[in-house]
Motif scaffolding. Structure first.
Motif, PDB file in Angstrom:
ATOM      1  N   GLU A  87      11.949   0.309 -14.646  1.00 42.54           N
ATOM      2  CA  GLU A  87      10.600   0.741 -15.213  1.00 42.54           C
ATOM      3  C   GLU A  87       9.728   0.818 -14.260  1.00 42.54           C
ATOM      4  O   GLU A  87       9.633   0.586 -13.041  1.00 42.54           O
ATOM      5  CB  GLU A  87      10.088  -0.742 -16.058  1.00 42.54           C
ATOM      6  N   ILE A  88       8.510   1.568 -14.631  1.00 47.05           N
ATOM      7  CA  ILE A  88       7.556   1.519 -13.895  1.00 47.05           C
ATOM      8  C   ILE A  88       6.212   0.649 -14.214  1.00 47.05           C
ATOM      9  O   ILE A  88       5.928   0.678 -15.220  1.00 47.05           O
ATOM     10  CB  ILE A  88       7.057   3.176 -13.597  1.00 47.05           C
ATOM     11  N   ALA A  89       5.310   0.152 -13.322  1.00 46.57           N
ATOM     12  CA  ALA A  89       4.265  -0.743 -13.777  1.00 46.57           C
ATOM     13  C   ALA A  89       3.157  -0.349 -12.868  1.00 46.57           C
ATOM     14  O   ALA A  89       3.280  -0.009 -11.646  1.00 46.57           O
ATOM     15  CB  ALA A  89       4.673  -2.165 -13.673  1.00 46.57           C
ATOM     16  N   MET A  90       1.843  -0.218 -13.662  1.00 39.39           N
ATOM     17  CA  MET A  90       0.554   0.076 -12.680  1.00 39.39           C
ATOM     18  C   MET A  90      -0.284  -1.085 -13.135  1.00 39.39           C
ATOM     19  O   MET A  90      -0.410  -1.564 -14.090  1.00 39.39           O
ATOM     20  CB  MET A  90       0.154   1.505 -13.302  1.00 39.39           C
ATOM     21  N   VAL A 123      -5.565   1.564  -7.782  1.00 38.26           N
ATOM     22  CA  VAL A 123      -4.265   1.454  -8.777  1.00 38.26           C
ATOM     23  C   VAL A 123      -3.115   1.496  -7.830  1.00 38.26           C
ATOM     24  O   VAL A 123      -2.735   2.039  -6.973  1.00 38.26           O
ATOM     25  CB  VAL A 123      -4.064   2.885  -9.446  1.00 38.26           C
ATOM     26  N   ILE A 124      -2.262   0.325  -8.187  1.00 39.38           N
ATOM     27  CA  ILE A 124      -1.130   0.119  -7.419  1.00 39.38           C
ATOM     28  C   ILE A 124       0.210   0.385  -8.358  1.00 39.38           C
ATOM     29  O   ILE A 124      -0.048   0.069  -9.590  1.00 39.38           O
ATOM     30  CB  ILE A 124      -1.089  -1.546  -7.279  1.00 39.38           C
ATOM     31  N   GLU A 125       1.210   0.867  -7.833  1.00 42.34           N
ATOM     32  CA  GLU A 125       2.346   1.153  -8.748  1.00 42.34           C
ATOM     33  C   GLU A 125       3.633   0.484  -8.109  1.00 42.34           C
ATOM     34  O   GLU A 125       3.591   0.365  -6.983  1.00 42.34           O
ATOM     35  CB  GLU A 125       2.572   2.678  -8.510  1.00 42.34           C
ATOM     36  N   LYS A 126       4.365   0.026  -9.044  1.00 41.07           N
ATOM     37  CA  LYS A 126       5.551  -0.828  -8.682  1.00 41.07           C
ATOM     38  C   LYS A 126       6.573  -0.336  -9.792  1.00 41.07           C
ATOM     39  O   LYS A 126       6.510  -0.330 -10.785  1.00 41.07           O
ATOM     40  CB  LYS A 126       5.508  -2.339  -8.860  1.00 41.07           C
ATOM     41  N   THR A 127       7.852   0.045  -9.340  1.00 43.18           N
ATOM     42  CA  THR A 127       8.933   0.303 -10.072  1.00 43.18           C
ATOM     43  C   THR A 127      10.085  -0.771  -9.844  1.00 43.18           C
ATOM     44  O   THR A 127      10.075  -1.175  -8.870  1.00 43.18           O
ATOM     45  CB  THR A 127       9.714   1.721  -9.533  1.00 43.18           C
ATOM     46  N   GLY A 128      10.827  -1.033 -10.964  1.00 42.45           N
ATOM     47  CA  GLY A 128      11.885  -2.069 -10.534  1.00 42.45           C
ATOM     48  C   GLY A 128      11.989  -2.401 -12.129  1.00 42.45           C
ATOM     49  O   GLY A 128      11.972  -1.967 -13.175  1.00 42.45           O
ATOM     50  N   HIS A 129      12.706  -3.733 -12.094  1.00 45.06           N
ATOM     51  CA  HIS A 129      13.131  -4.292 -13.351  1.00 45.06           C
ATOM     52  C   HIS A 129      12.136  -4.937 -14.050  1.00 45.06           C
ATOM     53  O   HIS A 129      11.208  -5.565 -13.195  1.00 45.06           O
ATOM     54  CB  HIS A 129      14.158  -5.060 -13.375  1.00 45.06           C
ATOM     55  N   LEU A 136       4.857  -9.312  -9.701  1.00 47.23           N
ATOM     56  CA  LEU A 136       3.873  -8.684  -9.021  1.00 47.23           C
ATOM     57  C   LEU A 136       2.481  -8.846  -9.747  1.00 47.23           C
ATOM     58  O   LEU A 136       1.700  -9.367  -9.174  1.00 47.23           O
ATOM     59  CB  LEU A 136       4.228  -7.376  -8.846  1.00 47.23           C
ATOM     60  N   LEU A 137       2.642  -8.835 -11.062  1.00 50.57           N
ATOM     61  CA  LEU A 137       1.497  -8.924 -11.928  1.00 50.57           C
ATOM     62  C   LEU A 137       1.084 -10.649 -11.627  1.00 50.57           C
ATOM     63  O   LEU A 137      -0.170 -10.750 -11.471  1.00 50.57           O
ATOM     64  CB  LEU A 137       1.901  -8.942 -13.553  1.00 50.57           C
ATOM     65  N   GLU A 138       1.959 -11.465 -11.627  1.00 49.26           N
ATOM     66  CA  GLU A 138       1.466 -12.889 -11.591  1.00 49.26           C
ATOM     67  C   GLU A 138       0.967 -13.314 -10.242  1.00 49.26           C
ATOM     68  O   GLU A 138       0.128 -13.914 -10.176  1.00 49.26           O
ATOM     69  CB  GLU A 138       2.534 -13.621 -11.884  1.00 49.26           C
ATOM     70  N   ASN A 139       1.509 -12.535  -9.212  1.00 50.63           N
ATOM     71  CA  ASN A 139       0.841 -12.666  -7.758  1.00 50.63           C
ATOM     72  C   ASN A 139      -0.228 -11.936  -7.566  1.00 50.63           C
ATOM     73  O   ASN A 139      -1.116 -12.381  -6.895  1.00 50.63           O
ATOM     74  CB  ASN A 139       2.095 -12.151  -6.702  1.00 50.63           C
ATOM     75  N   GLY A 144      -7.546 -10.507  -9.366  1.00 46.42           N
ATOM     76  CA  GLY A 144      -8.332  -9.962 -10.315  1.00 46.42           C
ATOM     77  C   GLY A 144      -7.983  -8.763 -10.754  1.00 46.42           C
ATOM     78  O   GLY A 144      -8.389  -7.571 -10.368  1.00 46.42           O
ATOM     79  N   VAL A 145      -6.799  -8.888 -11.550  1.00 45.07           N
ATOM     80  CA  VAL A 145      -6.226  -7.400 -12.197  1.00 45.07           C
ATOM     81  C   VAL A 145      -7.121  -7.176 -13.359  1.00 45.07           C
ATOM     82  O   VAL A 145      -7.407  -7.744 -14.318  1.00 45.07           O
ATOM     83  CB  VAL A 145      -4.865  -7.746 -12.767  1.00 45.07           C
ATOM     84  N   LEU A 146      -7.798  -5.839 -13.390  1.00 49.06           N
ATOM     85  CA  LEU A 146      -8.300  -5.301 -14.267  1.00 49.06           C
ATOM     86  C   LEU A 146      -7.640  -4.883 -15.488  1.00 49.06           C
ATOM     87  O   LEU A 146      -8.017  -4.975 -16.807  1.00 49.06           O
ATOM     88  CB  LEU A 146      -9.501  -4.277 -13.681  1.00 49.06           C
ATOM     89  N   GLU A 147      -6.539  -4.066 -15.180  1.00 45.10           N
ATOM     90  CA  GLU A 147      -5.699  -3.216 -16.025  1.00 45.10           C
ATOM     91  C   GLU A 147      -4.332  -3.610 -15.816  1.00 45.10           C
ATOM     92  O   GLU A 147      -4.082  -3.582 -14.634  1.00 45.10           O
ATOM     93  CB  GLU A 147      -6.134  -2.085 -16.592  1.00 45.10           C
TER      94      GLU A 147
END
Length: 170
Positions: A87-90, A123-129, A136-139, A144-147
Motif C-alpha cells: 500500500e502507499i501512504a502519504m 509531503v512524506i511517502e511510505k510504501t509497505g503493509h 509511521l503515522l503514529e510516530n 503534527g500530521v496535517l493530513e
C-alpha cells in the motif's frame, strides 16, 4: 474461521462496473476493507483488488457470484501467502517540523521519503503493509500530521499462470 482474503476481479471497462462489483459484497453483508482498480497487463481489461475479512465459504460464494456478472471475465480469491502486496501512504506536515532533527530520523527509520517541500508544508511517502504505514503515522503524530491518506492494497499473485491464458480459455 474469519481470515483476510484478497479477491482479484478482472472486468471489461464499462460504466457502473465498480457499483456492480461492490453491490455483491453489500448484499452478503460483507465489509470491504480496501478496494483498488486499475488497468491490467491486458489491453482493455481492468483489475479490481478487493480486501475483506470473512470465512472461506463466504468468499468462495462471492467469487462465484461475481463471475456471473456481465463484463466480469474472471475472479480469483487469494490467501495472504499467495500474493505479494503493498500500500502507499502519504503524510502532510508543516515544513517547520523539519527544523527538529527528530522528524528526519523518524522518516529515515521507517524507510520513507519526502516527496515535496513547500514553504508551508511537506509531503512524506511510505510504501509497505498497512501495519508499517500505520506505525509511521503514529510516530509522526507528535510532530503534527496535517493530513494522512492510505491507498488500498495492490497485489500480484505468486502463481505463474498469466491472465492472458485465462482469457484465452474463456
Amino acid at each position: 474461521m474469519e481470515k483476510t482474503y484478497t479477491v482479484s476481479v478482472f472486468t471489461e471497462n464499462s460504466i457502473g462496473m465498480m457499483n456492480r462489483v461492490t453491490i455483491i459484497f453489500t448484499r452478503r453483508h460483507l465489509n470491504i476493507d480496501s478496494i483498488t482498480a486499475s488497468e491490467s497487463e491486458v489491453k482493455g481489461v481492468f483489475r479490481y483488488t478487493i480486501v475483506l475479512r470473512t470465512t472461506r465459504d463466504q468468499v468462495d460464494k462471492v467469487v462465484k457470484q461475481l463471475e456471473k456478472v456481465i463484463d466480469v471475465l474472471k475472479a480469483f480469491v487469494h490467501e495472504e501467502s499467495e500474493i505479494v502486496h503493498q500500500e502507499i501512504a502519504m503524510y502532510k506536515m508543516r515544513t517547520e517540523s523539519l527544523t527538529n532533527g527528530d522528524v528526519e530520523k523518524v522518516i529515515r527509520k521507517h524507510h520513507a521519503r519526502i516527496l515535496t517541500v513547500d514553504p508551508t508544508f511537506m509531503v512524506i511517502e511510505k510504501t509497505g503493509h498497512v501495519e508499517e504505514t500505520q506505525l509511521l503515522l503514529e510516530n509522526l503524530q507528535p510532530y503534527g500530521v496535517l493530513e494522512f491518506v492510505r491507498s488500498g492494497r495492490v497485489a500480484i499473485t505468486k502463481p505463474m499462470k498469466e491472465l492472458r491464458s485465462y482469457i484465452e480459455e474463456l
